[in-house]
Design an enzyme around this catalytic site. Structure first.
Site, PDB file in Angstrom:
ATOM      1  CE1 TYR A  28     -14.575 -40.007  12.493  1.00 46.36           C
ATOM      2  CE2 TYR A  28     -13.124 -38.853  14.001  1.00 46.36           C
ATOM      3  CZ  TYR A  28     -13.526 -39.151  12.711  1.00 46.36           C
ATOM      4  OH  TYR A  28     -12.868 -38.579  11.649  1.00 46.36           O
TER       5      TYR A  28
ATOM      6  CD  GLU B 290     -13.269 -41.096   9.373  1.00 49.82           C
ATOM      7  OE1 GLU B 290     -13.336 -39.861   9.331  1.00 49.82           O
ATOM      8  OE2 GLU B 290     -13.973 -41.840   8.666  1.00 49.82           O
TER       9      GLU B 290
HETATM   10  N1  ATP Z   1     -19.370 -55.927  11.354  1.00 47.77           N
HETATM   11  C1  ATP Z   1     -20.371 -55.207  11.853  1.00 47.77           C
HETATM   12  N2  ATP Z   1     -21.148 -55.707  12.827  1.00 47.77           N
HETATM   13  C2  ATP Z   1     -22.181 -54.991  13.334  1.00 47.77           C
HETATM   14  N3  ATP Z   1     -22.515 -53.773  12.932  1.00 47.77           N
HETATM   15  C3  ATP Z   1     -21.767 -53.208  11.960  1.00 47.77           C
HETATM   16  C4  ATP Z   1     -20.663 -53.883  11.359  1.00 47.77           C
HETATM   17  N4  ATP Z   1     -20.130 -53.083  10.428  1.00 47.77           N
HETATM   18  C5  ATP Z   1     -20.863 -51.944  10.448  1.00 47.77           C
HETATM   19  N5  ATP Z   1     -21.850 -52.010  11.365  1.00 47.77           N
HETATM   20  C6  ATP Z   1     -22.830 -50.952  11.692  1.00 47.77           C
HETATM   21  O1  ATP Z   1     -23.154 -50.219  10.558  1.00 47.77           O
HETATM   22  C7  ATP Z   1     -22.853 -48.837  10.726  1.00 47.77           C
HETATM   23  C8  ATP Z   1     -22.359 -48.274   9.428  1.00 47.77           C
HETATM   24  O2  ATP Z   1     -21.239 -48.983   8.980  1.00 47.77           O
HETATM   25  P1  ATP Z   1     -19.962 -48.247   8.407  1.00 47.77           P
HETATM   26  O3  ATP Z   1     -19.455 -47.303   9.402  1.00 47.77           O
HETATM   27  O4  ATP Z   1     -19.046 -49.287   7.963  1.00 47.77           O
HETATM   28  O5  ATP Z   1     -20.565 -47.526   7.142  1.00 47.77           O
HETATM   29  P2  ATP Z   1     -20.578 -46.009   6.657  1.00 47.77           P
HETATM   30  O6  ATP Z   1     -21.993 -45.624   6.492  1.00 47.77           O
HETATM   31  O7  ATP Z   1     -19.742 -45.932   5.468  1.00 47.77           O
HETATM   32  O8  ATP Z   1     -19.923 -45.169   7.726  1.00 47.77           O
HETATM   33  P3  ATP Z   1     -19.440 -43.672   7.613  1.00 47.77           P
HETATM   34  O9  ATP Z   1     -20.525 -42.879   8.269  1.00 47.77           O
HETATM   35  O10 ATP Z   1     -18.182 -43.748   8.372  1.00 47.77           O
HETATM   36  O11 ATP Z   1     -19.268 -43.321   6.194  1.00 47.77           O
HETATM   37  C9  ATP Z   1     -21.805 -48.817  11.819  1.00 47.77           C
HETATM   38  O12 ATP Z   1     -21.811 -47.592  12.507  1.00 47.77           O
HETATM   39  C10 ATP Z   1     -22.238 -49.989  12.679  1.00 47.77           C
HETATM   40  O13 ATP Z   1     -23.232 -49.585  13.572  1.00 47.77           O
END
Ligand code: ATP
Ligand code: MG
Length: 376
Positions: free
Chosen positions: A101, A185
């Site tokens: 992070y 971030e």
């Molecule tokens: N391109 C990718 N390839 C593989 N895994 C991915 C990819 N994009 C996201 N992930 C997985 O999915 C998880 C969640 O994605 P992301 O962080 O984009 O969503 P989020 O739930 O909005 O996050 P946040 O908690 O920051 O709000 C990431 O921590 C990662 O493990």
């Protein structure tokens, strides 16, 4: 203003931060074609301006183009914490070894920025920060010095990030500066099994006060949820709707804030915050009045102006002109003080509008406006 993930991703890319290949669409069919272009598999990601998308089911891995179409169909239209998903981004899946992070955020109390970083990034970062704060490093950043390689090294070391993240930390600072951001971030910033460092998710909050030089995002400005706030924003007014009955208009944010307090002290509730600024012209006064009067909850309006560079007689002329174009449907109490106050009051006296009363003090004006609102 918060940017969408795909916009943040674009900024990262422009500043040389490695990101996975990705495309955005609002159509499931197109999602299938995009997945094909990305090599078959794709991570389908809801584009909404809120966090926790993954946990809400808005981030899903699709194993092939047909699955990508199906997944896009499921995610499009979904509601995530009150945000409807209108577009999805399809990103190339990467082989994640470790998730980190990193962020830079404005620290108003310190008058600087704060780098926040952790070797335990991912969707559980909030939990980590709450249960084991020692796992999250917080390093102050002097805005004048910024994040040099040395500073980035310091941040990486404090958080236990590998040296391979230093370049990204430096570039992320450049994003913040170049884009006038209050927050940048990356969560997660990952190291892949192949040893590459990639930004998999980004959040960028731009400083609205710098919007004039960040026109690129103008068209994408989210409309405020409240229709009156939207109307005010369209007119460039500094308006926030509250839930009381005394409309408040003043010049200068500080004066308006204290006016809200004084109204509350008189036993009434302010209906809004509206700062018409230093150069309050007739146009601005008319726009402001029409927005405040359009609020059905408003029972009386208090105009509290302390004449400075813009003298009170100019403000009074503004009010008189505004009364030409705006139908005054509720009583208006005006308090003018400061530069040319006597002349300003004379202007309003001459106009002698039946709906307008004057008061000489802020307390007196607030009391009267509160009383008119209660009596209405
Ligand atoms: N391109 C990718 N390839 C593989 N895994 C991915 C990819 N994009 C996201 N992930 C997985 O999915 C998880 C969640 O994605 P992301 O962080 O984009 O969503 P989020 O739930 O909005 O996050 P946040 O908690 O920051 O709000 C990431 O921590 C990662 O493990
Ligand atoms: Mg994330």
């Amino acid at each position: 203003m918060d940017l969408y993930e795909h916009q943040a991703r674009q900024l990262f890319e422009e500043h040389g931060i490695p990101v996975p290949r990705a495309e955005v669409t609002d159509s499931p069919k197109e999602a299938r074609a995009i997945a094909r272009r990305l090599g078959g598999r794709a991570v389908v990601k809801a584009q909404v301006r809120t966090g926790g998308r993954g946990k809400a089911g808005g981030v899903k891995l699709a194993a092939d183009p047909a699955a990508a179409e199906l997944t896009a169909r499921q995610i499009l239209g979904m509601d995530i914490k009150g945000h409807r998903v209108d577009t999805v981004m399809l990103a190339q899946p990467v082989d994640i070894d470790t998730e980190y992070y990193v962020s830079y955020v404005l620290d108003r109390t310190a008058g600087g920025f704060l780098a926040i970083a952790s070797a335990e990034g991912g969707t559980d970062i909030e939990e980590v920060a709450a249960s084991r704060p020692e796992a999250v490093a917080r390093v102050p950043v002097d805005p004048a010095e910024g994040v040099t390689s040395a500073k980035a090294g310091e941040i990486a070391e404090a958080a236990g990030l590998p040296p391979g993240t230093v370049d990204t930390l430096v570039r992320l600072w450049r994003v913040l500066v170049a884009e006038d951001a209050l927050l940048v971030e990356v969560n997660p910033l990952v190291r892949t099994r192949q040893g590459r460092v990639l930004a998999l998710d980004g959040k960028v909050t731009l400083d609205d006060n710098a919007r004039f030089r960040q026109e690129r995002w103008g068209a994408d400005t989210p409309a405020p949820g409240d229709p009156l706030e939207a109307a005010a924003a369209a007119k460039g007014l500094n308006y926030v709707r509250l839930d009381g009955e005394v409309g408040v208009i003043g010049n200068g944010a500080g004066l308006v804030m204290s006016t809200l307090d004084v109204v509350a002290g008189c036993g009434a509730r302010p209906a809004n915050f509206l700062d018409i600024g230093g150069g309050a012209s007739a146009r601005v006064m008319a726009d402001g009045l029409s927005v405040v009067l359009a609020d059905p909850a408003v029972k009386s309006v208090l105009v509290n102006v302390f004449g400075g560079i813009t003298a009170c007689d100019a403000v009074a002329e503004g009010i008189v002109q505004a009364l030409e174009s705006v139908r005054l449907t509720k009583p208006l109490v005006v308090r003018l003080d400061g530069n040319n106050a006597a002349r300003g009051r004379a202007v309003l006296d001459r106009r002698a509008h039946p709906g307008v009363e004057q008061a000489t003090t802020m307390d007196g004006a607030a009391r009267r406006a509160a009383q008119l609102a209660t009596d209405a």
